[in-house]
Design a protein around this motif. Structure first.
Motif, PDB file in Angstrom:
ATOM      1  N   PRO A  28       3.433  -6.257  -9.695  1.00  0.00           N
ATOM      2  CA  PRO A  28       1.969  -6.254  -9.757  1.00  0.00           C
ATOM      3  C   PRO A  28       1.374  -7.665  -9.817  1.00  0.00           C
ATOM      4  O   PRO A  28       0.319  -7.927  -9.219  1.00  0.00           O
ATOM      5  N   ALA A  29       2.034  -8.577 -10.523  1.00  0.00           N
ATOM      6  CA  ALA A  29       1.554  -9.961 -10.578  1.00  0.00           C
ATOM      7  C   ALA A  29       1.639 -10.606  -9.196  1.00  0.00           C
ATOM      8  O   ALA A  29       0.761 -11.408  -8.811  1.00  0.00           O
ATOM      9  N   PHE A  30       2.666 -10.275  -8.436  1.00  0.00           N
ATOM     10  CA  PHE A  30       2.798 -10.796  -7.076  1.00  0.00           C
ATOM     11  C   PHE A  30       1.675 -10.262  -6.195  1.00  0.00           C
ATOM     12  O   PHE A  30       1.087 -11.006  -5.400  1.00  0.00           O
ATOM     13  N   ARG A  31       1.365  -8.967  -6.352  1.00  0.00           N
ATOM     14  CA  ARG A  31       0.263  -8.398  -5.581  1.00  0.00           C
ATOM     15  C   ARG A  31      -1.040  -9.107  -5.913  1.00  0.00           C
ATOM     16  O   ARG A  31      -1.819  -9.451  -5.014  1.00  0.00           O
ATOM     17  N   ASP A  32      -1.294  -9.377  -7.181  1.00  0.00           N
ATOM     18  CA  ASP A  32      -2.507 -10.099  -7.567  1.00  0.00           C
ATOM     19  C   ASP A  32      -2.491 -11.521  -7.011  1.00  0.00           C
ATOM     20  O   ASP A  32      -3.531 -12.045  -6.578  1.00  0.00           O
ATOM     21  N   PHE A  33      -1.321 -12.148  -7.024  1.00  0.00           N
ATOM     22  CA  PHE A  33      -1.184 -13.517  -6.511  1.00  0.00           C
ATOM     23  C   PHE A  33      -1.527 -13.592  -5.023  1.00  0.00           C
ATOM     24  O   PHE A  33      -2.173 -14.542  -4.564  1.00  0.00           O
ATOM     25  N   LEU A  34      -1.128 -12.573  -4.249  1.00  0.00           N
ATOM     26  CA  LEU A  34      -1.415 -12.578  -2.817  1.00  0.00           C
ATOM     27  C   LEU A  34      -2.898 -12.424  -2.531  1.00  0.00           C
ATOM     28  O   LEU A  34      -3.396 -12.933  -1.519  1.00  0.00           O
ATOM     29  N   GLY A  35      -3.598 -11.721  -3.413  1.00  0.00           N
ATOM     30  CA  GLY A  35      -5.037 -11.566  -3.266  1.00  0.00           C
ATOM     31  C   GLY A  35      -5.429 -11.001  -1.912  1.00  0.00           C
ATOM     32  O   GLY A  35      -4.781 -10.091  -1.384  1.00  0.00           O
ATOM     33  N   ASP A  36      -6.493 -11.557  -1.324  1.00  0.00           N
ATOM     34  CA  ASP A  36      -6.940 -11.130   0.005  1.00  0.00           C
ATOM     35  C   ASP A  36      -6.333 -11.970   1.124  1.00  0.00           C
ATOM     36  O   ASP A  36      -6.618 -11.741   2.296  1.00  0.00           O
ATOM     37  N   ARG A  37      -5.477 -12.935   0.748  1.00  0.00           N
ATOM     38  CA  ARG A  37      -4.895 -13.816   1.767  1.00  0.00           C
ATOM     39  C   ARG A  37      -3.796 -13.123   2.556  1.00  0.00           C
ATOM     40  O   ARG A  37      -3.568 -13.423   3.725  1.00  0.00           O
ATOM     41  N   TRP A  38      -3.066 -12.214   1.882  1.00  0.00           N
ATOM     42  CA  TRP A  38      -1.917 -11.561   2.488  1.00  0.00           C
ATOM     43  C   TRP A  38      -1.976 -10.067   2.177  1.00  0.00           C
ATOM     44  O   TRP A  38      -2.606  -9.659   1.194  1.00  0.00           O
ATOM     45  N   THR A  39      -1.300  -9.279   3.000  1.00  0.00           N
ATOM     46  CA  THR A  39      -1.353  -7.827   2.875  1.00  0.00           C
ATOM     47  C   THR A  39       0.055  -7.277   2.686  1.00  0.00           C
ATOM     48  O   THR A  39       0.838  -7.236   3.639  1.00  0.00           O
ATOM     49  N   PRO A  40       0.419  -6.877   1.471  1.00  0.00           N
ATOM     50  CA  PRO A  40       1.763  -6.338   1.230  1.00  0.00           C
ATOM     51  C   PRO A  40       1.809  -4.824   1.428  1.00  0.00           C
ATOM     52  O   PRO A  40       0.828  -4.117   1.183  1.00  0.00           O
ATOM     53  N   PHE A  41       2.953  -4.362   1.872  1.00  0.00           N
ATOM     54  CA  PHE A  41       3.208  -2.934   2.017  1.00  0.00           C
ATOM     55  C   PHE A  41       4.451  -2.573   1.220  1.00  0.00           C
ATOM     56  O   PHE A  41       5.404  -3.350   1.145  1.00  0.00           O
ATOM     57  N   VAL A  42       4.440  -1.377   0.642  1.00  0.00           N
ATOM     58  CA  VAL A  42       5.621  -0.813   0.009  1.00  0.00           C
ATOM     59  C   VAL A  42       6.451  -0.131   1.086  1.00  0.00           C
ATOM     60  O   VAL A  42       5.936   0.655   1.883  1.00  0.00           O
ATOM     61  N   VAL A  43       7.739  -0.448   1.136  1.00  0.00           N
ATOM     62  CA  VAL A  43       8.659   0.126   2.109  1.00  0.00           C
ATOM     63  C   VAL A  43       9.478   1.203   1.423  1.00  0.00           C
ATOM     64  O   VAL A  43      10.049   0.976   0.354  1.00  0.00           O
ATOM     65  N   SER A  44       9.548   2.385   2.040  1.00  0.00           N
ATOM     66  CA  SER A  44      10.352   3.466   1.480  1.00  0.00           C
ATOM     67  C   SER A  44      10.852   4.344   2.606  1.00  0.00           C
ATOM     68  O   SER A  44      10.495   4.149   3.774  1.00  0.00           O
ATOM     69  N   ALA A  45      11.676   5.333   2.271  1.00  0.00           N
ATOM     70  CA  ALA A  45      12.193   6.245   3.284  1.00  0.00           C
ATOM     71  C   ALA A  45      11.072   7.020   3.965  1.00  0.00           C
ATOM     72  O   ALA A  45      11.226   7.501   5.095  1.00  0.00           O
ATOM     73  N   ALA A  46       9.934   7.133   3.310  1.00  0.00           N
ATOM     74  CA  ALA A  46       8.795   7.855   3.874  1.00  0.00           C
ATOM     75  C   ALA A  46       7.969   6.999   4.831  1.00  0.00           C
ATOM     76  O   ALA A  46       7.049   7.505   5.465  1.00  0.00           O
ATOM     77  N   GLY A  47       8.289   5.716   4.933  1.00  0.00           N
ATOM     78  CA  GLY A  47       7.531   4.831   5.808  1.00  0.00           C
ATOM     79  C   GLY A  47       6.945   3.672   5.025  1.00  0.00           C
ATOM     80  O   GLY A  47       7.530   3.198   4.052  1.00  0.00           O
ATOM     81  N   LEU A  48       5.776   3.201   5.424  1.00  0.00           N
ATOM     82  CA  LEU A  48       5.097   2.090   4.782  1.00  0.00           C
ATOM     83  C   LEU A  48       3.771   2.573   4.209  1.00  0.00           C
ATOM     84  O   LEU A  48       3.089   3.407   4.799  1.00  0.00           O
ATOM     85  N   ARG A  49       3.423   2.017   3.048  1.00  0.00           N
ATOM     86  CA  ARG A  49       2.103   2.313   2.501  1.00  0.00           C
ATOM     87  C   ARG A  49       1.525   1.035   1.909  1.00  0.00           C
ATOM     88  O   ARG A  49       2.263   0.188   1.388  1.00  0.00           O
ATOM     89  N   PRO A  50       0.215   0.864   2.000  1.00  0.00           N
ATOM     90  CA  PRO A  50      -0.391  -0.347   1.455  1.00  0.00           C
ATOM     91  C   PRO A  50      -0.130  -0.475  -0.048  1.00  0.00           C
ATOM     92  O   PRO A  50      -0.191   0.515  -0.781  1.00  0.00           O
ATOM     93  N   TYR A  51       0.163  -1.677  -0.473  1.00  0.00           N
ATOM     94  CA  TYR A  51       0.348  -1.952  -1.898  1.00  0.00           C
ATOM     95  C   TYR A  51      -0.929  -2.610  -2.403  1.00  0.00           C
ATOM     96  O   TYR A  51      -1.055  -3.824  -2.438  1.00  0.00           O
ATOM     97  N   ARG A  52      -1.888  -1.804  -2.781  1.00  0.00           N
ATOM     98  CA  ARG A  52      -3.200  -2.282  -3.179  1.00  0.00           C
ATOM     99  C   ARG A  52      -3.230  -2.643  -4.665  1.00  0.00           C
ATOM    100  O   ARG A  52      -2.459  -2.117  -5.463  1.00  0.00           O
ATOM    101  N   VAL A  53      -4.155  -3.525  -4.998  1.00  0.00           N
ATOM    102  CA  VAL A  53      -4.388  -3.836  -6.405  1.00  0.00           C
ATOM    103  C   VAL A  53      -4.804  -2.561  -7.118  1.00  0.00           C
ATOM    104  O   VAL A  53      -5.695  -1.826  -6.665  1.00  0.00           O
TER     105      VAL A  53
END
Length: 211
Positions: free
Chosen positions: A72-97
Motif C-alpha cells: 500500500p505504501a508503494f501504491r501511495d508512492f506511485l501516486g498519479d505518476r504511474w499506474t499499478p495493476f495486481v496480477v493474478s490467475a484471474a487476469g489484471l485489475r487496477p491497484y487503486r488507492v
C-alpha cells in the motif's frame, strides 16, 4: 472493473495484443524510479545474478520485490505518476488507492498509463511481523538486511544464494545457467545453505546431485 483473463497460452504477439509491450527498467534506471520510497526493496531474479557474477545474460524484464505489507505504501508512492495493476490467475485489475489488499504472495505490474509500456514487475515477498519470509520455505524468516546486499551501483539486490534457491523450483535452462555462474563464487557456508534449503523445500530435486 476486472479485465478478462488472457488465454492460457500466449506467444509474444498475443501478449502484445492483449496487454501491451514491455520496456523494462534496468539496474541503471531503477534507482531513480524508486528514489524517495522509504520502505525496503531489492532487485530479484536474473539481474541479481548478473550483478553478483559479472556474467552477462539476456533479461526479459527487471523484477524488484518488497514486503507485502509495504505494497500500500508503494501504491501511495506511485501516486498519479504511474499506474499499478495486481496480477493474478484471474487476469489484471487496477491497484487503486484504498482498493482491496493484494495477496500475501501477490504480484504487481507498473506502467504510466494504458497507452504506455509496462516498466516494472513486482513479485511481492510475504512478511512475518515485518521480516522477510521465504516463499519456497516459509520457516526461513529473516530481517531484510540479512538476505539482501547493495551493489556498487547503490541498488539493493537479493543475495545470490537466496536467488539460486528460489530458482530451483522452475529449473529452466536460464536457472541452471545462473546456478553454474553463481556456484563457484559462493562461500562454503552459502553453498551448504543452498544444498540444505533446496533439500528442505524440494526433496529429491535434481540439483542436489549436481551440488
Amino acid at each position: 472493473m476486472n479485465l478478462p483473463p488472457p488465454p492460457p497460452e500466449m506467444d509474444d504477439a498475443e501478449f502484445l495484443r492483449w496487454w501491451g509491450r514491455w520496456e523494462p527498467l534496468t539496474p541503471s534506471t531503477v534507482g531513480a524510479f524508486m528514489a524517495g520510497f522509504d520502505r525496503p526493496w531489492w532487485v530479484v531474479g536474473g539481474w541479481s545474478v548478473e550483478v553478483f557474477t559479472g556474467v552477462r545474460r539476456e533479461h526479459e524484464d527487471l523484477d524488484i520485490s518488497m514486503l507485502t505489507c509495504d505494497a500500500p505504501a508503494f501504491r501511495d508512492f506511485l501516486g498519479d505518476r504511474w499506474t499499478p495493476f495486481v496480477v493474478s490467475a484471474a487476469g489484471l485489475r487496477p491497484y487503486r488507492v484504498g482498493g482491496p489488499d493484494v495477496d500475501r504472495e501477490g504480484q504487481l505490474w507498473v506502467r504510466r498509463d494504458a497507452g504506455a509500456p509496462w516498466v516494472l514487475d513486482v513479485p511481492l515477498t510475504p512478511d512475518t511481523d515485518g521480516c522477510w519470509t521465504n516463499k519456497r520455505w516459509h520457516d526461513h524468516v529473516a530481517p531484510v538486511e540479512d538476505v539482501t546486499w547493495v551493489g556498487d551501483d547503490g541498488v539493493p539486490y537479493l543475495r545470490p544464494e537466496v536467488t539460486i534457491m528460489m530458482k530451483a523450483r522452475l529449473d529452466r535452462p536460464k536457472d541452471r545457467a545462473d546456478l553454474e555462474a553463481c556456484w563457484p563464487l559462493l562461500g562454503s557456508a552459502e553453498q551448504e545453505w543452498v544444498r540444505d534449503t533446496i533439500a528442505l523445500a524440494h526433496p529429491g530435486h535434481p540439483w542436489l546431485e549436481r551440488l
